[in-house]
Motif scaffolding. Structure first.
Motif, PDB file in Angstrom:
ATOM      1  N   GLU A  25     -13.547  36.207 -26.963  1.00  0.00           N
ATOM      2  CA  GLU A  25     -12.834  35.233 -26.254  1.00  0.00           C
ATOM      3  C   GLU A  25     -11.954  34.343 -27.085  1.00  0.00           C
ATOM      4  O   GLU A  25     -12.385  33.724 -27.896  1.00  0.00           O
ATOM      5  CB  GLU A  25     -13.463  34.297 -25.319  1.00  0.00           C
ATOM      6  N   LEU A  26     -10.607  34.485 -26.796  1.00  0.00           N
ATOM      7  CA  LEU A  26      -9.411  34.067 -27.663  1.00  0.00           C
ATOM      8  C   LEU A  26      -8.693  32.974 -26.740  1.00  0.00           C
ATOM      9  O   LEU A  26      -8.401  33.491 -25.978  1.00  0.00           O
ATOM     10  CB  LEU A  26      -8.593  34.744 -28.530  1.00  0.00           C
ATOM     11  N   ARG A  27      -8.687  31.687 -27.160  1.00  0.00           N
ATOM     12  CA  ARG A  27      -7.588  30.959 -26.779  1.00  0.00           C
ATOM     13  C   ARG A  27      -6.450  30.590 -27.731  1.00  0.00           C
ATOM     14  O   ARG A  27      -6.637  30.327 -28.877  1.00  0.00           O
ATOM     15  CB  ARG A  27      -8.238  29.690 -26.217  1.00  0.00           C
ATOM     16  N   ILE A  28      -5.302  30.827 -27.293  1.00  0.00           N
ATOM     17  CA  ILE A  28      -4.120  30.475 -27.984  1.00  0.00           C
ATOM     18  C   ILE A  28      -3.270  29.436 -27.290  1.00  0.00           C
ATOM     19  O   ILE A  28      -2.705  29.505 -26.294  1.00  0.00           O
ATOM     20  CB  ILE A  28      -3.085  31.600 -28.188  1.00  0.00           C
ATOM     21  N   GLY A  29      -3.048  28.257 -28.100  1.00  0.00           N
ATOM     22  CA  GLY A  29      -2.233  27.211 -27.761  1.00  0.00           C
ATOM     23  C   GLY A  29      -0.696  27.397 -28.142  1.00  0.00           C
ATOM     24  O   GLY A  29      -0.709  27.754 -29.409  1.00  0.00           O
ATOM     25  N   MET A  30       0.249  27.361 -27.380  1.00  0.00           N
ATOM     26  CA  MET A  30       1.567  27.572 -28.090  1.00  0.00           C
ATOM     27  C   MET A  30       2.114  26.224 -28.014  1.00  0.00           C
ATOM     28  O   MET A  30       2.396  25.512 -26.909  1.00  0.00           O
ATOM     29  CB  MET A  30       2.297  28.463 -27.181  1.00  0.00           C
ATOM     30  N   THR A  81      -4.169  34.640 -18.590  1.00  0.00           N
ATOM     31  CA  THR A  81      -5.067  35.316 -19.155  1.00  0.00           C
ATOM     32  C   THR A  81      -5.005  36.711 -19.040  1.00  0.00           C
ATOM     33  O   THR A  81      -4.744  37.293 -18.174  1.00  0.00           O
ATOM     34  CB  THR A  81      -6.305  34.542 -18.407  1.00  0.00           C
ATOM     35  N   VAL A  82      -5.542  37.637 -19.942  1.00  0.00           N
ATOM     36  CA  VAL A  82      -5.565  38.766 -20.008  1.00  0.00           C
ATOM     37  C   VAL A  82      -6.712  39.457 -20.734  1.00  0.00           C
ATOM     38  O   VAL A  82      -7.230  38.621 -21.817  1.00  0.00           O
ATOM     39  CB  VAL A  82      -4.171  39.533 -20.593  1.00  0.00           C
ATOM     40  N   GLU A  83      -7.137  40.635 -20.485  1.00  0.00           N
ATOM     41  CA  GLU A  83      -8.206  41.193 -21.384  1.00  0.00           C
ATOM     42  C   GLU A  83      -7.397  42.383 -22.129  1.00  0.00           C
ATOM     43  O   GLU A  83      -6.589  43.095 -21.689  1.00  0.00           O
ATOM     44  CB  GLU A  83      -9.379  41.940 -20.583  1.00  0.00           C
ATOM     45  N   VAL A  84      -7.485  42.335 -23.550  1.00  0.00           N
ATOM     46  CA  VAL A  84      -7.006  43.650 -24.291  1.00  0.00           C
ATOM     47  C   VAL A  84      -8.025  44.262 -25.345  1.00  0.00           C
ATOM     48  O   VAL A  84      -9.451  43.755 -25.178  1.00  0.00           O
ATOM     49  CB  VAL A  84      -5.988  42.728 -25.377  1.00  0.00           C
ATOM     50  N   VAL A 115     -11.402  41.892 -25.177  1.00  0.00           N
ATOM     51  CA  VAL A 115     -11.279  40.486 -25.949  1.00  0.00           C
ATOM     52  C   VAL A 115     -10.457  40.014 -24.744  1.00  0.00           C
ATOM     53  O   VAL A 115      -9.251  40.251 -24.485  1.00  0.00           O
ATOM     54  CB  VAL A 115     -10.535  40.198 -27.224  1.00  0.00           C
ATOM     55  N   GLU A 116     -11.088  38.721 -24.401  1.00  0.00           N
ATOM     56  CA  GLU A 116     -10.316  37.942 -23.300  1.00  0.00           C
ATOM     57  C   GLU A 116      -9.415  36.931 -23.938  1.00  0.00           C
ATOM     58  O   GLU A 116      -9.796  36.247 -24.860  1.00  0.00           O
ATOM     59  CB  GLU A 116     -11.227  37.357 -22.228  1.00  0.00           C
ATOM     60  N   VAL A 117      -8.301  37.088 -23.504  1.00  0.00           N
ATOM     61  CA  VAL A 117      -7.140  36.221 -24.080  1.00  0.00           C
ATOM     62  C   VAL A 117      -6.465  35.089 -23.186  1.00  0.00           C
ATOM     63  O   VAL A 117      -5.977  35.601 -22.152  1.00  0.00           O
ATOM     64  CB  VAL A 117      -6.099  36.764 -24.850  1.00  0.00           C
ATOM     65  N   THR A 118      -6.643  34.088 -23.368  1.00  0.00           N
ATOM     66  CA  THR A 118      -6.036  32.746 -22.693  1.00  0.00           C
ATOM     67  C   THR A 118      -4.833  32.332 -23.472  1.00  0.00           C
ATOM     68  O   THR A 118      -5.115  31.761 -24.353  1.00  0.00           O
ATOM     69  CB  THR A 118      -6.938  31.832 -21.821  1.00  0.00           C
ATOM     70  N   VAL A 119      -3.630  32.359 -22.898  1.00  0.00           N
ATOM     71  CA  VAL A 119      -2.573  31.733 -23.591  1.00  0.00           C
ATOM     72  C   VAL A 119      -1.965  30.474 -22.856  1.00  0.00           C
ATOM     73  O   VAL A 119      -1.887  30.573 -21.574  1.00  0.00           O
ATOM     74  CB  VAL A 119      -1.416  32.582 -23.804  1.00  0.00           C
ATOM     75  N   THR A 120      -1.903  29.371 -23.407  1.00  0.00           N
ATOM     76  CA  THR A 120      -1.514  28.275 -22.673  1.00  0.00           C
ATOM     77  C   THR A 120      -0.435  27.502 -23.497  1.00  0.00           C
ATOM     78  O   THR A 120      -0.408  27.508 -24.585  1.00  0.00           O
ATOM     79  CB  THR A 120      -2.593  26.905 -22.583  1.00  0.00           C
TER      80      THR A 120
END
Length: 128
Positions: A36-41, A94-97, A58-63
């Motif tokens: 699980e990856l969180r990406i803050g922009m 959020t997406v899964e890659v 991998v679940e990716v959540t971008v904020t």
């Protein structure tokens, strides 16, 4: 000659800033690989919750924690894994890659000038 060299060395940070160089990149976190990856922009950088991914899903959540619109494109081995929508301040997606073992994943903002200003980074993917 020594005085000129000393003056140039003292001026180097100011010259780099004037030429458009961005501030220091956000440090890539250390720790075990994650799924699980969180990406803050933020303006011209990504803040990551991890530095290494587990191979596989991998679940990716971008904020977007910045004050202007940003996006992120994830590329591995020359292929795009996913491209987020253009997110306004406060928006999230959020997406899964699926990531491949041992190959780095590149992250880049495609908004004009953002990547050149420093909004790009890489993540490692653990080996099997």
């Amino acid at each position: 000659m020594r005085r000129a060299t000393a003056v140039l060395l003292l001026m180097a940070p100011a010259l780099l800033t004037a030429c458009g160089a961005s501030g220091p990149a956000a440090p890539v976190p250390e720790g075990p690989p994650v799924s699980e990856l969180r990406i803050g922009m933020q303006e011209y950088r990504y803040q990551l919750s991890a530095g290494t991914l587990l191979p596989g899903p991998v679940e990716v959540t971008v904020t977007n924690a910045g004050s202007s619109a940003h996006d992120v494109v994830l590329v591995q081995g020359g292929s795009t894994l996913w491209a987020s929508d253009l997110l306004g301040p406060g928006e999230q997606q959020t997406v899964e890659v699926e990531v491949t073992a041992g190959e780095q994943v590149q992250l880049e903002c495609t908004v004009g000038g953002h990547s050149a200003a420093g909004m790009h980074t890489t993540l490692d993917v653990a080996r099997d």
